[in-house]
Design an enzyme around this catalytic site. Structure first.
Site, PDB file in Angstrom:
ATOM      1  N   ARG A  42     -21.105  43.126 -13.593  1.00  0.00           N
ATOM      2  CA  ARG A  42     -20.158  43.624 -14.708  1.00  0.00           C
ATOM      3  C   ARG A  42     -18.822  43.103 -14.974  1.00  0.00           C
ATOM      4  O   ARG A  42     -18.024  43.366 -15.779  1.00  0.00           O
ATOM      5  CB  ARG A  42     -20.101  45.045 -14.412  1.00  0.00           C
ATOM      6  CG  ARG A  42     -21.319  45.931 -14.720  1.00  0.00           C
ATOM      7  CD  ARG A  42     -21.467  47.265 -14.634  1.00  0.00           C
ATOM      8  NE  ARG A  42     -22.762  47.820 -14.848  1.00  0.00           N
ATOM      9  CZ  ARG A  42     -23.651  47.832 -14.099  1.00  0.00           C
ATOM     10  NH1 ARG A  42     -23.473  47.294 -12.752  1.00  0.00           N
ATOM     11  NH2 ARG A  42     -24.923  48.311 -14.515  1.00  0.00           N
ATOM     12  N   HIS A 130     -31.014  48.994  -2.557  1.00  0.00           N
ATOM     13  CA  HIS A 130     -31.858  48.441  -3.373  1.00  0.00           C
ATOM     14  C   HIS A 130     -32.858  47.277  -2.803  1.00  0.00           C
ATOM     15  O   HIS A 130     -33.142  46.664  -3.776  1.00  0.00           O
ATOM     16  CB  HIS A 130     -30.919  47.890  -4.536  1.00  0.00           C
ATOM     17  CG  HIS A 130     -30.132  48.879  -5.384  1.00  0.00           C
ATOM     18  ND1 HIS A 130     -28.872  48.747  -5.941  1.00  0.00           N
ATOM     19  CD2 HIS A 130     -30.321  50.401  -5.192  1.00  0.00           C
ATOM     20  CE1 HIS A 130     -28.514  49.860  -6.441  1.00  0.00           C
ATOM     21  NE2 HIS A 130     -29.212  51.095  -6.024  1.00  0.00           N
TER      22      HIS A 130
HETATM   23  P1  NAD Z   1     -21.237  45.736 -10.574  1.00  0.00           P
HETATM   24  O1  NAD Z   1     -21.253  44.094 -10.931  1.00  0.00           O
HETATM   25  O2  NAD Z   1     -21.509  46.727 -11.459  1.00  0.00           O
HETATM   26  O3  NAD Z   1     -19.533  45.641 -10.096  1.00  0.00           O
HETATM   27  C1  NAD Z   1     -18.853  44.799  -9.228  1.00  0.00           C
HETATM   28  C2  NAD Z   1     -17.662  45.229  -8.923  1.00  0.00           C
HETATM   29  O4  NAD Z   1     -16.963  44.433  -8.222  1.00  0.00           O
HETATM   30  C3  NAD Z   1     -16.804  45.144 -10.444  1.00  0.00           C
HETATM   31  O5  NAD Z   1     -16.190  46.389 -10.500  1.00  0.00           O
HETATM   32  C4  NAD Z   1     -15.561  43.977  -9.989  1.00  0.00           C
HETATM   33  O6  NAD Z   1     -14.537  44.419 -10.448  1.00  0.00           O
HETATM   34  C5  NAD Z   1     -15.612  44.215  -8.480  1.00  0.00           C
HETATM   35  N1  NAD Z   1     -15.302  42.980  -7.983  1.00  0.00           N
HETATM   36  C6  NAD Z   1     -15.997  41.796  -8.280  1.00  0.00           C
HETATM   37  N2  NAD Z   1     -15.290  40.722  -7.036  1.00  0.00           N
HETATM   38  C7  NAD Z   1     -14.805  41.296  -6.549  1.00  0.00           C
HETATM   39  C8  NAD Z   1     -13.978  41.097  -5.156  1.00  0.00           C
HETATM   40  N3  NAD Z   1     -14.032  39.807  -4.935  1.00  0.00           N
HETATM   41  N4  NAD Z   1     -13.488  41.859  -4.666  1.00  0.00           N
HETATM   42  C9  NAD Z   1     -13.596  43.318  -4.912  1.00  0.00           C
HETATM   43  N5  NAD Z   1     -13.879  43.913  -5.969  1.00  0.00           N
HETATM   44  C10 NAD Z   1     -14.673  42.798  -6.782  1.00  0.00           C
HETATM   45  O7  NAD Z   1     -21.778  45.703  -9.378  1.00  0.00           O
HETATM   46  P2  NAD Z   1     -22.485  47.040  -8.400  1.00  0.00           P
HETATM   47  O8  NAD Z   1     -21.652  48.251  -8.545  1.00  0.00           O
HETATM   48  O9  NAD Z   1     -22.976  46.704  -7.130  1.00  0.00           O
HETATM   49  O10 NAD Z   1     -23.923  47.256  -9.245  1.00  0.00           O
HETATM   50  C11 NAD Z   1     -24.578  46.284  -9.665  1.00  0.00           C
HETATM   51  C12 NAD Z   1     -25.898  46.586  -9.242  1.00  0.00           C
HETATM   52  O11 NAD Z   1     -26.717  45.085  -9.375  1.00  0.00           O
HETATM   53  C13 NAD Z   1     -26.368  46.864  -7.941  1.00  0.00           C
HETATM   54  O12 NAD Z   1     -27.404  47.909  -7.831  1.00  0.00           O
HETATM   55  C14 NAD Z   1     -26.772  45.659  -7.254  1.00  0.00           C
HETATM   56  O13 NAD Z   1     -27.961  45.854  -6.608  1.00  0.00           O
HETATM   57  C15 NAD Z   1     -27.234  44.710  -8.387  1.00  0.00           C
HETATM   58  N6  NAD Z   1     -26.618  43.078  -7.873  1.00  0.00           N
HETATM   59  C16 NAD Z   1     -26.606  42.809  -6.706  1.00  0.00           C
HETATM   60  C17 NAD Z   1     -26.026  41.589  -6.320  1.00  0.00           C
HETATM   61  C18 NAD Z   1     -26.226  41.040  -4.895  1.00  0.00           C
HETATM   62  O14 NAD Z   1     -26.849  41.209  -4.303  1.00  0.00           O
HETATM   63  N7  NAD Z   1     -25.156  40.078  -4.678  1.00  0.00           N
HETATM   64  C19 NAD Z   1     -25.531  40.779  -7.547  1.00  0.00           C
HETATM   65  C20 NAD Z   1     -25.586  41.252  -8.575  1.00  0.00           C
HETATM   66  C21 NAD Z   1     -25.930  42.818  -9.171  1.00  0.00           C
END
Ligand code: NAD
Ligand code: ZN
Length: 254
Positions: A42, A130
């Protein structure tokens, strides 16, 4: 925390809270892995934008059970291109939590991430709400497969035993969470004295609702963007999770 004006003051406070805690539980999301070059969903340059451009559909649709059933070919193309990062390495957000666990201060990591980086960093008690792209199984016979198997196959991966589709053990939209993982995560959160929420927009349910089980002293949110729960936090730091945690542990001499 009206008296804490600067990020420096807030990180001092974070260090003090960590120092005084005995059962820290972290609740993490995609934002803890952006410093490992895995895009979140997001943020402005997140996966949402990229996939909307390429597939003309939102992530919730592409990552839904019904879409997987109807278009497994597109699902695996999307999965390999946007959700699997086998070369990604843990950053300070993952590493500091692993260190706190080794020191007996952190009890668990509850994560929404599917990237396996908390485990790669050395954390032992990780509740992957997840699932994980590292675990894959045949939807017909249940045979387990590695991530490598999925990555080295082309198109839709098929089971070597029965020909069924091999899918990642990740929770798609429209699918329920694993009840044993859920139960364990809620139990850890309910027994924590500090809940450290990092890198999550707190927009994905039911996962985001789990923080409601926290009854401890310090609710901390470290996130780049605002979240709906910021007002409920004892300490809210709008900054990068990895850098912030590293600085806090430096202050503590850890
Ligand atoms: P999200 O993308 O909805 O939100 C990520 C949040 O992290 C944002 O509010 C952003 O401002 C913040 N952010 C980004 N970089 C940051 C940093 N360096 N330090 C602090 N904050 C930071 O993610 P979500 O809430 O985890 O929901 C997304 C869904 O998608 C989850 O269910 C997850 O399973 C999945 N997802 C997982 C991955 C992964 O495994 N790395 C990647 C993308 C999505
Ligand atoms: Zn099979």
């Amino acid at each position: 925390m009206a008296d804490l004006k600067t990020d420096e003051q807030k990180i001092e406070k974070l260090a003090e809270m960590i120092g005084g805690s005995k059962r820290i539980v972290a609740f993490t999301g995609a934002g803890v892995s952006t410093e490992s070059n895995i895009p979140d969903f997001r943020s402005a340059r997140g996966v949402y934008e990229a996939i909307e451009r390429r597939y003309g559909k939102p992530a919730e649709v592409l990552l839904s059970h019904s879409f997987f059933k109807a278009h497994p070919d597109i699902f695996f193309d999307y999965l390999r291109s946007y959700l699997i990062f086998p070369d990604a390495q843990p950053n300070d957000a993952h590493k500091t939590l692993a260190v706190l666990e080794q020191l007996g201060k952190a009890a668990a990591v509850v994560t929404q991430n599917i990237d396996g980086l908390h485990t790669k960093a050395g954390s032992k008690n990780v509740c992957e709400l997840h699932g994980s792209v590292y675990k894959n199984y045949c939807i017909d016979c249940g045979e387990n497969y590695t991530l490598d198997f999925v990555l080295t196959s082309s198109g839709i991966p098929h089971c070597e035993k029965c020909g069924g589709i091999v899918r990642p053990n990740v929770v798609l939209y429209e699918e329920p969470l694993d009840s044993s993982v859920t139960e364990k995560a809620i139990n850890e959160i309910a027994h924590a004295d500090m809940l450290l929420i990092m890198g999550t927009s707190l927009a994905v349910y039911p996962a985001a609702g789990f923080i409601g089980y926290f009854k401890g002293k310090n609710l901390v949110i470290i996130n780049k963007d605002a979240t709906p729960y910021d007002g409920k936090a004892n300490l809210h730091i709008q900054a990068q999770a990895g850098k912030t945690m590293r600085t806090a542990l430096d202050i503590l001499g850890i």
